[in-house]
Write an enzyme that holds these catalytic residues in place. Structure first.
Site, mmCIF file in Angstrom:
data_model
loop_
_atom_site.group_PDB
_atom_site.id
_atom_site.type_symbol
_atom_site.label_atom_id
_atom_site.label_comp_id
_atom_site.label_asym_id
_atom_site.label_seq_id
_atom_site.Cartn_x
_atom_site.Cartn_y
_atom_site.Cartn_z
ATOM 1 N N GLU A 127 -7.734 6.218 10.394
ATOM 2 C CA GLU A 127 -8.140 6.968 11.581
ATOM 3 C C GLU A 127 -7.155 8.116 11.838
ATOM 4 O O GLU A 127 -7.560 9.231 12.171
ATOM 5 C CB GLU A 127 -8.204 6.054 12.809
ATOM 6 C CG GLU A 127 -9.324 5.042 12.792
ATOM 7 C CD GLU A 127 -9.011 3.748 12.054
ATOM 8 O OE1 GLU A 127 -9.766 2.770 12.227
ATOM 9 O OE2 GLU A 127 -8.013 3.693 11.287
ATOM 10 N N GLU A 167 0.839 -1.203 0.000
ATOM 11 C CA GLU A 167 0.000 0.000 0.000
ATOM 12 C C GLU A 167 0.873 1.252 0.000
ATOM 13 O O GLU A 167 0.566 2.239 -0.669
ATOM 14 C CB GLU A 167 -0.906 0.026 1.230
ATOM 15 C CG GLU A 167 -1.991 -1.025 1.231
ATOM 16 C CD GLU A 167 -2.844 -0.932 2.467
ATOM 17 O OE1 GLU A 167 -4.007 -0.498 2.337
ATOM 18 O OE2 GLU A 167 -2.351 -1.287 3.562
ATOM 19 N N TYR A 221 -13.067 27.319 0.156
ATOM 20 C CA TYR A 221 -13.016 25.858 0.031
ATOM 21 C C TYR A 221 -11.983 25.387 -0.983
ATOM 22 O O TYR A 221 -11.480 24.278 -0.880
ATOM 23 C CB TYR A 221 -14.396 25.257 -0.258
ATOM 24 C CG TYR A 221 -15.193 25.943 -1.323
ATOM 25 C CD1 TYR A 221 -14.947 25.730 -2.663
ATOM 26 C CD2 TYR A 221 -16.227 26.806 -0.972
ATOM 27 C CE1 TYR A 221 -15.684 26.366 -3.640
ATOM 28 C CE2 TYR A 221 -16.978 27.446 -1.936
ATOM 29 C CZ TYR A 221 -16.705 27.220 -3.270
ATOM 30 O OH TYR A 221 -17.440 27.842 -4.243
ATOM 31 N N LYS A 258 -11.609 4.748 1.820
ATOM 32 C CA LYS A 258 -10.518 3.968 1.240
ATOM 33 C C LYS A 258 -11.160 2.907 0.342
ATOM 34 O O LYS A 258 -11.282 1.742 0.715
ATOM 35 C CB LYS A 258 -9.681 3.333 2.361
ATOM 36 C CG LYS A 258 -8.403 2.692 1.902
ATOM 37 C CD LYS A 258 -7.591 2.226 3.105
ATOM 38 C CE LYS A 258 -6.320 1.540 2.667
ATOM 39 N NZ LYS A 258 -5.521 1.098 3.825
#
Length: 123
Positions: A74, A22, A54, A99
């Protein structure tokens, strides 16, 4: 506070995850941010300086996603929430990190972590 500015589906490639592949290959992460902001001053002035820009926030969030790798989404969500709360006008943020290509050996739609942080909780 009833007003919200929402940024959904912000995509960036990051190298986060607990597995070596990953971190090597990277993958797309998707960020949704709901900012709790009093929009009345901006509505009255019609001036971008009186609200959260933004576009600039999106740039900062992408820098975090594409930046230093972490093991857990997290942790990534917490870092992204802090970026949002660094905006002076943001009192609360609900931030989700998706994800969609998580290494799961079963068919699935999405894996996501949502954090809900308030200014007074900022560390």
């Amino acid at each position: 506070m009833p007003d919200r500015i929402t940024l959904r589906g912000l995509r960036a490639v990051g190298h986060h995850g607990v597995f070596d592949f990953e971190r090597r290959q990277g993958q797309v992460f998707v960020v949704d941010a709901v900012l709790h902001v009093d929009t009345a001053p901006a509505a009255a002035s019609d001036d971008v300086e009186d609200t959260v820009h933004y576009g600039e926030l999106a740039d900062r969030l992408v820098q975090v996603v594409t930046g230093e790798p972490v093991d857990l989404i997290e942790t990534l969500a917490e870092r992204l929430a802090r970026v949002c709360l660094a905006q002076e006008l943001v009192e609360r943020v609900e931030l989700t990190v998706h994800k969609p290509s998580a290494p799961i050996e079963h068919e699935f739609e999405d894996v996501a972590v949502t954090v809900d942080r308030r200014r007074e909780e900022e560390r």
